[in-house]
Design an enzyme around this catalytic site. Structure first.
Site, PDB file in Angstrom:
ATOM      1  N   GLY A 285       1.003  -1.307   0.008  1.00 42.28           N
ATOM      2  CA  GLY A 285      -0.309  -0.206  -0.701  1.00 42.28           C
ATOM      3  C   GLY A 285       0.733   1.426   0.219  1.00 42.28           C
ATOM      4  O   GLY A 285       2.312   1.218   0.012  1.00 42.28           O
ATOM      5  N   LYS A 404      -9.436   9.422  12.553  1.00 35.71           N
ATOM      6  CA  LYS A 404     -11.077   9.350  12.235  1.00 35.71           C
ATOM      7  C   LYS A 404     -10.734   8.489  13.535  1.00 35.71           C
ATOM      8  O   LYS A 404     -12.305   7.880  13.729  1.00 35.71           O
ATOM      9  CB  LYS A 404     -11.071   9.091  10.608  1.00 35.71           C
ATOM     10  N   VAL A 442      -3.582  11.552   4.887  1.00 34.03           N
ATOM     11  CA  VAL A 442      -2.054  11.236   3.775  1.00 34.03           C
ATOM     12  C   VAL A 442      -2.309  11.605   2.736  1.00 34.03           C
ATOM     13  O   VAL A 442      -3.410  11.059   1.697  1.00 34.03           O
ATOM     14  CB  VAL A 442      -1.922   9.742   3.839  1.00 34.03           C
ATOM     15  N   GLU A 536     -18.760  11.845   7.386  1.00 30.58           N
ATOM     16  CA  GLU A 536     -18.099  12.097   7.554  1.00 30.58           C
ATOM     17  C   GLU A 536     -17.898  13.211   8.099  1.00 30.58           C
ATOM     18  O   GLU A 536     -19.107  13.995   8.548  1.00 30.58           O
ATOM     19  CB  GLU A 536     -17.943  12.939   5.796  1.00 30.58           C
TER      20      GLU A 536
END
Length: 604
Positions: A285, A404, A442, A536
């Site tokens: 990743g 989060k 990121v 969100e």
């Protein structure tokens, strides 16, 4: 032209020049050349042979004369001087006399004609073969060694479409100076005025030591001109060998974060990585692969690359093998962290000293629609890897978490917070040091907003932003990976490490910068507001109010305190998650999180 053809041509040309020099000098000095025929004839043969001998020895014939400068001139001086001195010695030995005045004139003509022939080629190439008509008028910011190198490269390159017109530099000593015929037109604050007055079509920022904050200030001036702006690599990338100084690139949004990078404790990291076995899950990743790169610098004994996607693992394996050339063992492992038996087998086989757990599902809206997949990968995948690490008594286990996980409002954040709780529970009675590292968003990672914005800009817009006031903390992939690597030596067990990420950034400002970096304006590409998506938050937090410990444990790194103690009860609840119906799973996840908050309030 082939090498042998070029060499033959240069030898023939130099032979004619050498003979011409000595015969012209003797003709000018002696009224009866016949009296000196023998000595001139012998001297000419010796001079020609000596010239070719020293030219080959000092590599004069290997010089690329299209880039001729002081170094090439010095080589010519040495070749000619040594050749003439050898000829003078031969005259004295053979005839007992030296044609002093003739040899001085020969020496001067020799240098003039050899140098002239070489530099004439450069003049022809620069002004006739490589004309500057039609090239973009370019402003170089920075008249230091890097800026000078960029200007020289642009003048010497046939293929470039850029023509240096002026420099800008804040050093008062360089005001009105000329470098390669290009003047320093003023200070950086005069940028807009210079661009307009000199009809600049391209800007290059050529200050490799520039910090992010200053770069952001300079780029704000550049963006007002609507002229395409590029930059040479940062000093860090040049020193580490990632790129060379002459690789001009577009300014990236990562360059504009305005924050200095984390400086690593090299000695502390070396002590627990060098000559030890390191395992990284999710190694293919965006974060996992960068952790691999950061770790490889310290040359572990073995680097275990564990991932589910064979192509991404192959790519990072190939990159590391090419860069480090068998300096340590690289072992690619295809495995799923949800496969408990397989994970235990890998741990038992390789006995890693350090484990970095970066494998996770992280896409917020997708996990809202697929909560069970988030639970299986983020919670049970973490539980499998962590318990396997505990079983073989791994020294340090680092969980890659997210901001989060703080007061989560979405499935992804909830599963990552529960994953943190899982490793905190294991840390209570284990020889393994368990810790978590929280990131903000990121830049450039898979699933981040940047690729989406770039795609929207590419098709002409509009760029969609959820809300004009939505903010996020941002960091680059290398910054995130440095935090992971640095956290290991600092850990005692059970901690949550957080990078001091500065001020949060408005998403709309990020979109605006990307539009400008792409060479457009807000008149060309519109920004539309699409509304907040499921799960969100308007803004993110890095630590909850009850977790904050203000003191930094390392420059730019904070540590959060544990606020929950009923870990065994949580593990029992976690084990019951697969039995819960899909439509009740979200509710149950947030119930677990609310239990933590309730206990934290009671503790306070």
């Amino acid at each position: 032209m082939k090498y042998h053809q070029r060499l033959s041509l240069l030898i023939l040309l130099d032979s004619v020049i050498v003979l011409s020099a000595i015969y012209i000098s003797s003709y000018l000095l002696y009224s009866s050349p016949t009296l000196t025929t023998n000595i001139v004839f012998l001297s000419s043969i010796i001079l020609v042979l000596a010239h070719h001998l020293f030219a080959i020895y000092l590599k004069l014939y290997q010089k690329a004369w299209e880039y001729a400068s002081i170094g090439e001139l010095i080589t010519i001086f040495n070749v000619v001087t040594y050749s003439v001195v050898l000829t003078v010695i031969a005259q004295y030995i053979s005839f007992g006399m030296v044609m002093t005045r003739a040899m001085v004139i020969t020496w001067m003509l020799h240098i003039l004609l050899i140098g002239g022939s070489r530099f004439a080629w450069r003049v022809f190439r620069d002004h006739y073969w490589n004309p500057t008509q039609g090239k973009k008028r370019t402003l170089i910011i920075g008249a230091g060694s890097a800026g000078v190198m960029v200007a020289r490269q642009l003048f010497n390159s046939i293929d470039t479409e850029l023509k240096p017109i002026a420099f800008l530099d804040d050093d008062p000593a360089k005001k009105k100076m000329q470098i390669y015929g290009v003047s320093v037109a003023g200070k950086i604050k005069h940028l807009e005025k210079v661009v307009e007055e000199m009809s600049i079509e391209h800007i290059i920022i050529a200050i490799p030591s520039l910090d992010n904050k200053r770069l952001k200030e300079i780029f704000s001036h550049c963006s007002k001109t609507k002229v395409k702006t590029q930059i040479i690599p940062m000093l860090e990338d040049i020193v580490t060998g990632r790129v060379s100084m002459n690789e001009v690139r577009d300014v990236q949004v990562e360059d504009l974060l305005g924050r200095d990078p984390v400086e690593l404790d090299i000695q502390g990291i070396s002590e627990y990585i060098t000559e030890n076995t390191v395992l990284i899950t999710g190694a293919g990743g965006s974060i996992g692969s960068e952790i691999c790169r950061q770790i490889s610098v310290f040359e572990p004994k073995q680097l275990i690359l564990l991932g589910h996607g064979e192509n991404s693992i192959y790519q990072i394996e190939r990159e590391l093998r090419g860069r480090y050339q068998n300096r340590f063992e690289i072992i690619p492992i295809i495995a799923d962290v949800q496969d408990r038996k397989r994970i235990f087998e890998v741990m038992e086989t390789y006995q890693p000293h350090v484990v970095y757990h970066a494998a996770a599902h992280k896409h917020v809206p997708l996990m809202e629609y697929n909560p069970m997949e988030a639970v299986k990968n983020n919670i049970f995948g973490t539980k499998n890897v962590a318990e396997a690490a505990k079983a073989i008594e791994v020294n340090t286990f680092v969980l890659v978490s997210t901001d989060k996980a703080v007061n989560p409002t979405n499935v992804m954040g909830a599963t990552k917070r529960i994953a943190e709780m899982v490793i905190q529970s294991l840390a209570q009675d284990s020889k393994t040091k368990f810790l978590a590292v929280r990131f903000g968003n990121v830049l450039g990672s898979r699933g981040s907003v940047i690729p989406l914005f770039k795609e929207q800009i590419k098709i002409g817009g509009p760029v969609t932003v959820t809300h004009p006031e939505m903010t996020r903390y941002f960091m680059t992939i290398p910054e995130a990976s440095r935090l992971v690597v640095q956290s290991g030596p600092l850990a005692r067990g059970g901690e949550i490490f957080v990078l001091d990420m500065g001020e949060p950034v408005k998403i709309v400002d990020l979109a605006t910068n990307l539009i400008k970096l792409s060479g457009h304006s807000l008149d060309d590409i519109e920004i539309e507001y699409s509304g907040i998506r499921p799960g969100e938050k308007m803004y993110e937090e890095l630590l909850g109010d009850d977790e904050i410990m203000k003191k930094q444990v390392f420059p730019k790194i904070h540590i959060g305190k544990s606020t929950f103690d009923e870990f065994q009860g949580i593990l029992d609840e976690v084990n019951s998650l697969p039995k819960i119906e899909q439509n009740r799973l979200k509710e149950h996840l947030f119930k677990l999180i609310s239990t933590e908050h309730k206990q934290a309030k009671e503790t306070v």
